[in-house]
Design a protein around this motif. Structure first.
Motif, mmCIF file in Angstrom:
data_model
loop_
_atom_site.group_PDB
_atom_site.id
_atom_site.type_symbol
_atom_site.label_atom_id
_atom_site.label_comp_id
_atom_site.label_asym_id
_atom_site.label_seq_id
_atom_site.Cartn_x
_atom_site.Cartn_y
_atom_site.Cartn_z
ATOM 1 N N THR A 58 -46.338 13.141 -49.837
ATOM 2 C CA THR A 58 -47.442 12.568 -50.588
ATOM 3 C C THR A 58 -48.232 13.653 -51.306
ATOM 4 O OG1 THR A 58 -47.641 10.856 -48.899
ATOM 5 C CG2 THR A 58 -49.479 11.072 -50.417
ATOM 6 N N LYS A 59 -48.376 13.515 -52.606
ATOM 7 C CA LYS A 59 -49.156 14.438 -53.436
ATOM 8 C C LYS A 59 -48.798 15.898 -53.198
ATOM 9 C CE LYS A 59 -52.915 11.241 -54.139
ATOM 10 N NZ LYS A 59 -54.343 11.012 -54.201
ATOM 11 N N GLY A 60 -47.534 16.177 -52.929
ATOM 12 C CA GLY A 60 -47.063 17.539 -52.767
ATOM 13 C C GLY A 60 -47.192 18.119 -51.371
ATOM 14 N N TYR A 61 -47.669 17.335 -50.420
ATOM 15 C CA TYR A 61 -47.842 17.804 -49.051
ATOM 16 C C TYR A 61 -46.937 17.035 -48.085
ATOM 17 C CZ TYR A 61 -52.214 19.890 -50.743
ATOM 18 O OH TYR A 61 -53.141 20.618 -51.423
ATOM 19 N N CYS A 62 -46.565 17.675 -46.974
ATOM 20 C CA CYS A 62 -45.888 16.953 -45.900
ATOM 21 C C CYS A 62 -46.931 16.048 -45.237
ATOM 22 C CB CYS A 62 -45.279 17.937 -44.887
ATOM 23 S SG CYS A 62 -46.486 18.908 -43.968
ATOM 24 N N SER A 63 -46.516 15.177 -44.362
ATOM 25 C CA SER A 63 -47.460 14.209 -43.779
ATOM 26 C C SER A 63 -48.590 14.893 -43.004
ATOM 27 C CB SER A 63 -46.728 13.208 -42.895
ATOM 28 O OG SER A 63 -46.039 13.868 -41.868
ATOM 29 N N LYS A 64 -48.273 15.946 -42.273
ATOM 30 C CA LYS A 64 -49.293 16.655 -41.489
ATOM 31 C C LYS A 64 -50.341 17.290 -42.400
ATOM 32 C CE LYS A 64 -49.821 20.762 -38.610
ATOM 33 N NZ LYS A 64 -49.103 21.881 -37.995
ATOM 34 N N HIS A 65 -49.891 18.015 -43.419
ATOM 35 C CA HIS A 65 -50.825 18.720 -44.289
ATOM 36 C C HIS A 65 -51.554 17.778 -45.254
ATOM 37 C CE1 HIS A 65 -48.338 22.346 -43.088
ATOM 38 N NE2 HIS A 65 -49.552 22.521 -42.592
ATOM 39 N N TYR A 66 -50.932 16.671 -45.619
ATOM 40 C CA TYR A 66 -51.642 15.689 -46.432
ATOM 41 C C TYR A 66 -52.813 15.111 -45.646
ATOM 42 C CZ TYR A 66 -52.948 11.588 -49.046
ATOM 43 O OH TYR A 66 -53.675 10.643 -49.719
ATOM 44 N N TYR A 67 -52.587 14.834 -44.364
ATOM 45 C CA TYR A 67 -53.662 14.322 -43.507
ATOM 46 C C TYR A 67 -54.817 15.326 -43.457
ATOM 47 C CZ TYR A 67 -56.294 12.843 -39.439
ATOM 48 O OH TYR A 67 -57.299 12.474 -38.590
ATOM 49 N N ILE A 68 -54.501 16.595 -43.245
ATOM 50 C CA ILE A 68 -55.533 17.639 -43.179
ATOM 51 C C ILE A 68 -56.264 17.729 -44.522
ATOM 52 C CG2 ILE A 68 -55.927 20.128 -42.981
ATOM 53 C CD1 ILE A 68 -53.538 20.141 -40.976
ATOM 54 N N HIS A 69 -55.503 17.712 -45.610
ATOM 55 C CA HIS A 69 -56.090 17.790 -46.952
ATOM 56 C C HIS A 69 -57.032 16.594 -47.214
ATOM 57 C CE1 HIS A 69 -56.332 18.282 -51.300
ATOM 58 N NE2 HIS A 69 -55.913 17.038 -51.429
ATOM 59 N N ARG A 70 -56.583 15.407 -46.834
ATOM 60 C CA ARG A 70 -57.360 14.185 -47.074
ATOM 61 C C ARG A 70 -58.630 14.150 -46.246
ATOM 62 N NH1 ARG A 70 -57.339 9.250 -44.617
ATOM 63 N NH2 ARG A 70 -55.571 9.808 -43.341
ATOM 64 N N VAL A 71 -58.544 14.590 -44.990
ATOM 65 C CA VAL A 71 -59.686 14.518 -44.086
ATOM 66 C C VAL A 71 -60.710 15.622 -44.366
ATOM 67 C CG1 VAL A 71 -60.365 14.763 -41.642
ATOM 68 C CG2 VAL A 71 -58.397 13.386 -42.262
ATOM 69 N N THR A 72 -60.266 16.789 -44.779
ATOM 70 C CA THR A 72 -61.178 17.915 -44.925
ATOM 71 C C THR A 72 -61.701 18.129 -46.344
ATOM 72 O OG1 THR A 72 -59.357 19.471 -45.257
ATOM 73 C CG2 THR A 72 -60.169 19.166 -43.008
ATOM 74 N N ARG A 73 -61.170 17.441 -47.330
ATOM 75 C CA ARG A 73 -61.651 17.669 -48.700
ATOM 76 C C ARG A 73 -63.062 17.113 -48.869
ATOM 77 N NH1 ARG A 73 -57.929 13.317 -51.856
ATOM 78 N NH2 ARG A 73 -59.120 11.522 -51.196
ATOM 79 N N THR A 74 -63.800 17.732 -49.757
ATOM 80 C CA THR A 74 -65.169 17.274 -50.007
ATOM 81 C C THR A 74 -65.161 16.282 -51.151
ATOM 82 O OG1 THR A 74 -65.540 19.145 -51.474
ATOM 83 C CG2 THR A 74 -66.215 19.400 -49.175
#
Length: 75
Positions: A58-74
């Motif tokens: 998703t959006k260039g990330y694996c599932s683990k890193h997409y989750y981190i990106h989605r949760v931590t972005r401002t």
């Protein structure tokens, strides 16, 4: 009345417009019952997270890193 598709070498039963389900679907989608379009193939890319070798989902990330990106972005 013939209950077989009118397309040459097709012996499937008629669905509509004297065409079988497959040829009728092609007629509706492409305007021609003989049109065959190949299915799209998914391009496999690696996760864009630094040092991650998993494939992106998703959006260039694996599932683990997409989750981190989605949760931590401002917002």
């Amino acid at each position: 009345m013939n209950n077989e598709c009118t397309i040459e070498n097709c012996t499937k039963p008629v669905k509509a417009r004297e065409l079988c389900s497959m040829h009728h679907q092609r007629l509706m989608r492409h305007g021609d019952p003989l049109t065959i379009r190949p299915r799209r193939t998914k391009i496999v890319t690696n996760c864009k997270w630094i040092n991650c070798t998993k494939s992106a989902s998703t959006k260039g990330y694996c599932s683990k890193h997409y989750y981190i990106h989605r949760v931590t972005r401002t917002v």
